[in-house]
Design a protein around this motif. Structure first.
Motif, mmCIF file in Angstrom:
data_model
loop_
_atom_site.group_PDB
_atom_site.id
_atom_site.type_symbol
_atom_site.label_atom_id
_atom_site.label_comp_id
_atom_site.label_asym_id
_atom_site.label_seq_id
_atom_site.Cartn_x
_atom_site.Cartn_y
_atom_site.Cartn_z
ATOM 1 N N SER A 122 -3.043 7.550 7.573
ATOM 2 C CA SER A 122 -1.875 7.124 7.886
ATOM 3 C C SER A 122 -1.195 6.204 8.673
ATOM 4 N N GLU A 123 -2.669 5.967 9.354
ATOM 5 C CA GLU A 123 -1.659 4.352 9.739
ATOM 6 C C GLU A 123 -3.103 3.400 8.909
ATOM 7 N N ILE A 124 -3.927 4.148 8.444
ATOM 8 C CA ILE A 124 -4.915 3.241 7.381
ATOM 9 C C ILE A 124 -4.119 2.772 6.216
ATOM 10 N N THR A 125 -3.825 4.060 5.859
ATOM 11 C CA THR A 125 -2.798 3.796 4.668
ATOM 12 C C THR A 125 -1.289 3.361 5.019
ATOM 13 N N ARG A 126 -0.471 2.922 5.966
ATOM 14 C CA ARG A 126 0.461 1.833 5.958
ATOM 15 C C ARG A 126 0.130 0.695 6.468
ATOM 16 N N ARG A 127 -1.041 0.426 6.959
ATOM 17 C CA ARG A 127 -0.957 -1.080 7.457
ATOM 18 C C ARG A 127 -2.171 -1.725 5.625
ATOM 19 N N ALA A 128 -2.415 -0.872 5.081
ATOM 20 C CA ALA A 128 -2.758 -1.208 3.506
ATOM 21 C C ALA A 128 -1.778 -1.592 2.895
ATOM 22 N N MET A 129 -0.275 -1.007 2.384
ATOM 23 C CA MET A 129 0.513 -0.885 1.743
ATOM 24 C C MET A 129 0.989 -2.217 2.574
ATOM 25 N N ARG A 130 0.863 -2.345 3.801
ATOM 26 C CA ARG A 130 1.534 -3.990 4.491
ATOM 27 C C ARG A 130 1.618 -5.060 3.974
ATOM 28 N N VAL A 131 -0.005 -4.774 4.598
ATOM 29 C CA VAL A 131 -0.892 -5.657 2.974
ATOM 30 C C VAL A 131 -0.270 -5.883 2.143
ATOM 31 N N HIS A 132 -0.830 -4.583 1.136
ATOM 32 C CA HIS A 132 -0.427 -5.134 -0.566
ATOM 33 C C HIS A 132 1.131 -5.810 -0.672
ATOM 34 N N GLY A 133 2.002 -5.317 0.336
ATOM 35 C CA GLY A 133 3.292 -6.102 -0.167
ATOM 36 C C GLY A 133 2.850 -8.075 0.259
ATOM 37 N N LEU A 134 2.010 -7.948 1.156
ATOM 38 C CA LEU A 134 2.208 -9.211 1.045
ATOM 39 C C LEU A 134 1.237 -10.152 0.463
ATOM 40 N N TYR A 135 0.562 -8.913 -0.335
ATOM 41 C CA TYR A 135 0.037 -10.038 -1.570
ATOM 42 C C TYR A 135 0.879 -10.360 -2.934
ATOM 43 N N ASP A 136 1.833 -9.048 -3.020
ATOM 44 C CA ASP A 136 2.686 -9.770 -3.530
ATOM 45 C C ASP A 136 3.800 -10.276 -3.568
ATOM 46 N N GLU A 137 4.270 -10.706 -2.208
ATOM 47 C CA GLU A 137 4.997 -11.842 -2.202
ATOM 48 C C GLU A 137 3.796 -13.103 -1.882
ATOM 49 N N LEU A 138 3.103 -13.489 -1.726
ATOM 50 C CA LEU A 138 2.030 -14.166 -2.520
ATOM 51 C C LEU A 138 1.576 -14.621 -3.907
ATOM 52 N N ASN A 139 1.846 -13.360 -4.543
ATOM 53 C CA ASN A 139 1.636 -13.575 -6.347
ATOM 54 C C ASN A 139 2.413 -13.743 -6.425
ATOM 55 N N ARG A 140 3.336 -13.669 -6.322
ATOM 56 C CA ARG A 140 4.505 -13.765 -7.199
ATOM 57 C C ARG A 140 5.271 -15.457 -6.839
ATOM 58 N N ALA A 141 4.465 -15.894 -5.732
ATOM 59 C CA ALA A 141 5.144 -17.046 -5.465
ATOM 60 C C ALA A 141 4.011 -18.165 -6.023
ATOM 61 N N ARG A 142 3.070 -17.912 -5.469
ATOM 62 C CA ARG A 142 1.340 -18.969 -6.696
ATOM 63 C C ARG A 142 1.840 -18.591 -8.074
ATOM 64 N N HIS A 143 2.514 -17.583 -8.410
ATOM 65 C CA HIS A 143 1.529 -17.216 -10.176
ATOM 66 C C HIS A 143 2.899 -16.785 -10.804
ATOM 67 N N GLY A 144 4.299 -16.065 -10.133
ATOM 68 C CA GLY A 144 5.469 -15.952 -10.450
ATOM 69 C C GLY A 144 5.158 -14.183 -10.873
ATOM 70 N N ARG A 145 3.735 -13.832 -10.296
ATOM 71 C CA ARG A 145 4.235 -11.953 -10.957
ATOM 72 C C ARG A 145 3.534 -11.519 -9.938
ATOM 73 N N THR A 146 3.645 -9.707 -9.563
ATOM 74 C CA THR A 146 2.311 -9.218 -8.975
ATOM 75 C C THR A 146 1.900 -9.016 -9.766
ATOM 76 N N TRP A 147 0.576 -8.066 -9.170
ATOM 77 C CA TRP A 147 -0.396 -7.176 -9.770
ATOM 78 C C TRP A 147 0.112 -5.731 -10.341
ATOM 79 N N GLN A 148 -0.144 -5.469 -11.159
ATOM 80 C CA GLN A 148 -0.289 -3.920 -11.633
ATOM 81 C C GLN A 148 -1.303 -3.116 -11.361
ATOM 82 N N PRO A 149 -1.101 -2.232 -10.991
ATOM 83 C CA PRO A 149 -1.947 -1.568 -10.823
ATOM 84 C C PRO A 149 -3.600 -1.369 -11.219
#
Length: 154
Positions: free
Chosen positions: A47-74
């Protein structure tokens, strides 16, 4: 079943076999992911691994949105995972002495990248990874135990 741990400077110990990578293939410093001899490792539950992984996922979403105007799809995460597995394959080949070590991060880092990908993909597709792992391991144990009982080994 034998297990191997990779020790500092490219040596592998266990099962009475040892190898040493060529001089140019040796890491430049100790790998921080090496299992210490006394096995004092911090423990983290799924559960801690999942929580941290999803936090990093959220950071990647922010970065991809800023750099490429979209987030990754599954499916983009699955493709990223395939790339991570390719990197992992190269590093295991280097650890086994069949190819030079590629530049970049070590085996522990790539294994963690792969784990991150698996956890994120499970979350994105609504898979209870802990339940799926527990069920799959039980099924494999039963199947292997049954095969061993039937004498279907070589």
């Amino acid at each position: 079943m034998s297990t191997h741990t990779v020790a500092p400077h490219g040596t592998r110990e266990g099962d009475d076999s040892t190898f040493v990578l060529g001089e140019r293939d040796k890491p430049t410093g100790p790998d921080p992911y090496i299992i210490p001899p006394d096995d004092r490792r911090p423990t983290v539950d799924l559960s801690e691994i999942t929580r941290r992984a999803m936090r990093v996922h959220g950071l990647y979403d922010e970065l991809n949105r800023a750099r490429h105007g979209r987030t990754w799809q599954p499916h983009d995460f699955v493709l990223g995972f395939v790339g991570d597995v390719g990197d992992l394959a190269k590093l295991t080949q280097a650890a086994d002495g069949v190819r030079p070590a590629p530049p970049g991060n070590g085996l522990g880092h790539e294994l963690a990248d792969c784990l991150w990908s698996v956890v994120v993909i499970a979350e994105l597709y609504g898979i209870d990874l802990e339940a799926a792992f527990t069920t799959t391991m039980r099924q494999l144990e039963e199947s292997i135990t049954s095969d061993l009982g039937k004498g279907t080994t070589r």
